[in-house]
Motif scaffolding. Structure first.
Motif, PDB file in Angstrom:
ATOM      1  N   LEU A 116       0.812  -1.212   0.000  1.00 40.59           N
ATOM      2  CA  LEU A 116       0.000   0.000   0.000  1.00 40.59           C
ATOM      3  C   LEU A 116       0.852   1.273   0.000  1.00 40.59           C
ATOM      4  CD1 LEU A 116      -2.258  -2.048   0.697  1.00 40.59           C
ATOM      5  CD2 LEU A 116      -3.246  -0.288   2.166  1.00 40.59           C
ATOM      6  N   GLY A 117       2.174   1.089   0.091  1.00 39.28           N
ATOM      7  CA  GLY A 117       3.055   2.247   0.089  1.00 39.28           C
ATOM      8  C   GLY A 117       2.970   3.064   1.358  1.00 39.28           C
ATOM      9  N   LEU A 118       2.731   2.396   2.494  1.00 40.10           N
ATOM     10  CA  LEU A 118       2.584   3.085   3.776  1.00 40.10           C
ATOM     11  C   LEU A 118       3.799   2.827   4.650  1.00 40.10           C
ATOM     12  CD1 LEU A 118      -1.124   2.129   4.570  1.00 40.10           C
ATOM     13  CD2 LEU A 118      -0.304   4.223   3.454  1.00 40.10           C
ATOM     14  N   ALA A 119       4.158   3.819   5.454  1.00 41.16           N
ATOM     15  CA  ALA A 119       5.278   3.655   6.376  1.00 41.16           C
ATOM     16  C   ALA A 119       4.843   2.931   7.642  1.00 41.16           C
ATOM     17  CB  ALA A 119       5.881   5.011   6.725  1.00 41.16           C
ATOM     18  N   SER A 120       3.609   3.173   8.080  1.00 43.50           N
ATOM     19  CA  SER A 120       3.081   2.540   9.284  1.00 43.50           C
ATOM     20  C   SER A 120       1.560   2.538   9.216  1.00 43.50           C
ATOM     21  CB  SER A 120       3.542   3.276  10.547  1.00 43.50           C
ATOM     22  OG  SER A 120       2.912   4.546  10.624  1.00 43.50           O
ATOM     23  N   LEU A 121       0.943   1.867  10.164  1.00 39.22           N
ATOM     24  CA  LEU A 121      -0.518   1.791  10.197  1.00 39.22           C
ATOM     25  C   LEU A 121      -1.153   3.148  10.469  1.00 39.22           C
ATOM     26  CD1 LEU A 121      -1.019  -1.554  12.166  1.00 39.22           C
ATOM     27  CD2 LEU A 121      -1.356  -1.172   9.718  1.00 39.22           C
ATOM     28  N   THR A 122      -0.393   4.045  11.079  1.00 42.35           N
ATOM     29  CA  THR A 122      -0.932   5.377  11.344  1.00 42.35           C
ATOM     30  C   THR A 122      -1.163   6.155  10.046  1.00 42.35           C
ATOM     31  OG1 THR A 122       1.302   6.277  11.624  1.00 42.35           O
ATOM     32  CG2 THR A 122       0.170   5.498  13.604  1.00 42.35           C
TER      33      THR A 122
END
Length: 216
Positions: free
Chosen positions: A192-198
């Motif tokens: 998803l190209g996200l660094a973290s769940l936040t």
């Protein structure tokens, strides 16, 4: 699974849609009481419904409590169902594991099940898989039974697919039910190209009336 009173809107089928296709299974006490559990066929049908959504073997005493039926009747019915599945050559196997019962696939069909799951790693995720993944992402860690309650359908196959593709993983057991908890993985964030769940987008725009999920 808990029962919730419908809040407004016309009745429909066995559930209703919340946001982007997330189906919340709803019922009420009147609908439950309309089921004649004194009829053996109806009782078997009700047992099948519950067995489809458990993520760990469920014991006879717990089932007896769910249906308010004697444990000896539950035990006899489960044995009869198991024998019927086997005698008919069904691909579904109802087994007693330890002190509990659960549905499994037949061992002889394992190559086909494995092929489906492995082929799924190269295919696009289905809508059902995406909906299940969304519930896990926003509610993690969460049990398979809770995901099934939110979506209103059995999610066993979808969970296996997501695990096989490395998008979710086991995260211990629920303290209350003993069910296996699931969480998303680093691969999920990477895809998803996200660094973290936040960094996940707010859930409200995606799932209107999200309180329905919180209450399940």
């Amino acid at each position: 699974m808990g029962r919730r009173q419908r809040r407004g809107g016309p009745r429909g089928g066995g559930g209703r849609r919340r946001g982007r296709g997330v189906r919340v299974s709803v019922t009420d006490d009147a609908e439950a009481s309309a089921v004649d559990l004194s009829d053996d066929a109806e009782f078997e049908s009700a047992l099948e419904s519950v067995l489809l959504v458990v993520d760990t073997p469920i014991d006879e005493q717990q089932l007896a409590g769910v249906f308010e039926q004697p444990a000896r009747r539950v035990r006899a019915t489960l044995r009869r169902m198991s024998e019927r599945y086997t005698a008919s050559g069904s691909g579904i196997d109802l087994r007693r594991i330890g002190d509990g019962w659960r549905f499994y696939t037949r061992d002889r069909h394992a190559p086909f099940v494995e092929k489906l799951l492995l082929d799924g790693q190269r295919a696009k995720l289905t809508r059902a898989a995406l909906e299940t993944l969304a519930v896990i992402a926003y509610r993690q860690p969460v049990t398979r039974a809770r995901v099934a309650a939110v979506r209103g359908v059995n999610v066993d196959g979808v969970i296996r697919t997501l695990v096989a593709r490395g998008l979710i993983a086991e995260a211990g057991n629920d303290n209350d039910t003993g069910g296996i908890l699931y969480r998303t993985t680093e691969l999920f964030l990477e895809r998803l190209g996200l660094a973290s769940l936040t960094d996940l987008p707010p859930i409200a725009p995606l799932l209107p009336e999200v309180d329905a999920i919180d209450d399940v």
